[in-house]
Design a protein around this motif. Structure first.
Motif, PDB file in Angstrom:
ATOM      1  N   ARG A 167      -4.220  16.069   5.374  1.00 41.79           N
ATOM      2  CA  ARG A 167      -5.203  15.143   4.608  1.00 41.79           C
ATOM      3  C   ARG A 167      -4.259  14.132   3.826  1.00 41.79           C
ATOM      4  O   ARG A 167      -3.231  14.283   3.268  1.00 41.79           O
ATOM      5  N   ALA A 168      -4.666  12.806   3.982  1.00 46.20           N
ATOM      6  CA  ALA A 168      -3.833  11.523   3.636  1.00 46.20           C
ATOM      7  C   ALA A 168      -4.576  10.967   2.859  1.00 46.20           C
ATOM      8  O   ALA A 168      -5.837  10.693   2.915  1.00 46.20           O
ATOM      9  N   ARG A 169      -4.183  10.126   1.587  1.00 43.08           N
ATOM     10  CA  ARG A 169      -4.655   9.133   0.992  1.00 43.08           C
ATOM     11  C   ARG A 169      -4.189   7.753   1.055  1.00 43.08           C
ATOM     12  O   ARG A 169      -2.864   7.799   1.054  1.00 43.08           O
ATOM     13  N   LEU A 170      -4.606   6.818   1.261  1.00 46.23           N
ATOM     14  CA  LEU A 170      -4.023   5.349   1.290  1.00 46.23           C
ATOM     15  C   LEU A 170      -4.645   4.779   0.201  1.00 46.23           C
ATOM     16  O   LEU A 170      -5.895   4.517  -0.120  1.00 46.23           O
ATOM     17  N   ASN A 171      -3.730   4.222  -0.771  1.00 48.21           N
ATOM     18  CA  ASN A 171      -3.888   3.766  -1.987  1.00 48.21           C
ATOM     19  C   ASN A 171      -3.741   2.082  -1.881  1.00 48.21           C
ATOM     20  O   ASN A 171      -2.608   1.649  -1.625  1.00 48.21           O
ATOM     21  N   ILE A 172      -5.144   1.585  -2.136  1.00 45.18           N
ATOM     22  CA  ILE A 172      -4.926   0.082  -1.834  1.00 45.18           C
ATOM     23  C   ILE A 172      -4.948  -0.639  -3.328  1.00 45.18           C
ATOM     24  O   ILE A 172      -5.827  -0.426  -4.033  1.00 45.18           O
ATOM     25  N   PRO A 173      -4.087  -1.608  -3.693  1.00 43.23           N
ATOM     26  CA  PRO A 173      -3.840  -2.051  -4.892  1.00 43.23           C
ATOM     27  C   PRO A 173      -5.348  -2.690  -5.197  1.00 43.23           C
ATOM     28  O   PRO A 173      -5.854  -3.467  -4.347  1.00 43.23           O
ATOM     29  N   GLY A 174      -5.727  -2.335  -6.458  1.00 46.08           N
ATOM     30  CA  GLY A 174      -7.068  -3.221  -6.854  1.00 46.08           C
ATOM     31  C   GLY A 174      -8.240  -2.614  -6.277  1.00 46.08           C
ATOM     32  O   GLY A 174      -9.415  -3.157  -6.210  1.00 46.08           O
ATOM     33  N   SER A 175      -8.125  -1.568  -5.394  1.00 44.04           N
ATOM     34  CA  SER A 175      -9.390  -0.847  -4.569  1.00 44.04           C
ATOM     35  C   SER A 175      -9.334   0.621  -4.870  1.00 44.04           C
ATOM     36  O   SER A 175      -8.469   1.194  -5.343  1.00 44.04           O
ATOM     37  N   MET A 231       0.743  -1.108   0.054  1.00 39.40           N
ATOM     38  CA  MET A 231       0.118  -0.085  -0.119  1.00 39.40           C
ATOM     39  C   MET A 231       0.846   1.216  -0.048  1.00 39.40           C
ATOM     40  O   MET A 231       2.078   1.117   0.378  1.00 39.40           O
ATOM     41  N   TYR A 232       0.366   2.383  -0.358  1.00 35.22           N
ATOM     42  CA  TYR A 232       1.001   3.627  -0.480  1.00 35.22           C
ATOM     43  C   TYR A 232       0.174   4.705  -0.070  1.00 35.22           C
ATOM     44  O   TYR A 232      -1.087   4.763  -0.495  1.00 35.22           O
ATOM     45  N   ARG A 233       0.906   5.428   0.854  1.00 35.96           N
ATOM     46  CA  ARG A 233       0.097   6.621   1.294  1.00 35.96           C
ATOM     47  C   ARG A 233       0.876   7.851   1.026  1.00 35.96           C
ATOM     48  O   ARG A 233       1.984   8.004   0.892  1.00 35.96           O
ATOM     49  N   SER A 234       0.032   9.018   0.875  1.00 35.77           N
ATOM     50  CA  SER A 234       0.487  10.237   0.706  1.00 35.77           C
ATOM     51  C   SER A 234      -0.310  11.291   1.099  1.00 35.77           C
ATOM     52  O   SER A 234      -1.269  10.907   1.481  1.00 35.77           O
TER      53      SER A 234
END
Length: 141
Positions: A116-124, A95-98
């Protein structure tokens, strides 16, 4: 040539601004962090004893202390009228957050960091969260 010189001066100035020293009053500080993803925020509170060797700090150090529990590193810390702004670069396995944040200094005894943060979940889809931390001097250690 003139444009290059102005750009170089701007880069030096922005680096210096990010390292601006901030004087915090020594003593006990209460940090309250509210993290909201959906619905009511999760509240965490901790106290820190700010000693004389910790009372002189800068925006980069404040952004790093805020970002560390999120497994992030601050980047691009830039001075603003009321404090500083920064970005967060975070890695968490697959996962990658920024995110982006701002530091608002109210006085030598209070400041707020909002991000404000974003969590990128692969396939989601992306998950967005808002994090607000208030730090206030509450007395002597």
């Amino acid at each position: 040539m003139r444009t290059g010189l102005l750009g170089a001066l701007a880069l030096v100035f922005s680096s210096t601004a990010a390292a601006q020293s901030i004087s915090l009053t020594e003593g006990e500080w209460t940090h309250t962090r509210a993290t909201a993803v959906h619905g009511d925020p999760e509240i965490e509170t901790r106290t820190v004893c700010v000693t004389s060797d910790m009372s002189e700090t800068d925006y980069t150090a404040l952004a790093a202390r805020f970002s560390e529990p999120l497994f992030c590193e601050p980047e691009g810390v830039t001075e603003t009228e009321t404090g500083a702004s920064f970005t967060m670069n975070c890695g968490l396995g697959s996962m990658y957050r920024s995110g982006e944040g701002v530091i608002n200094i109210q006085s030598a005894e209070a400041y707020t960091v909002e991000a404000r943060a974003r969590l990128n979940i692969p396939g989601s889809a992306r998950i967005y969260s808002t994090i607000t931390e208030t730090a206030t001097r509450t007395g002597d250690c």
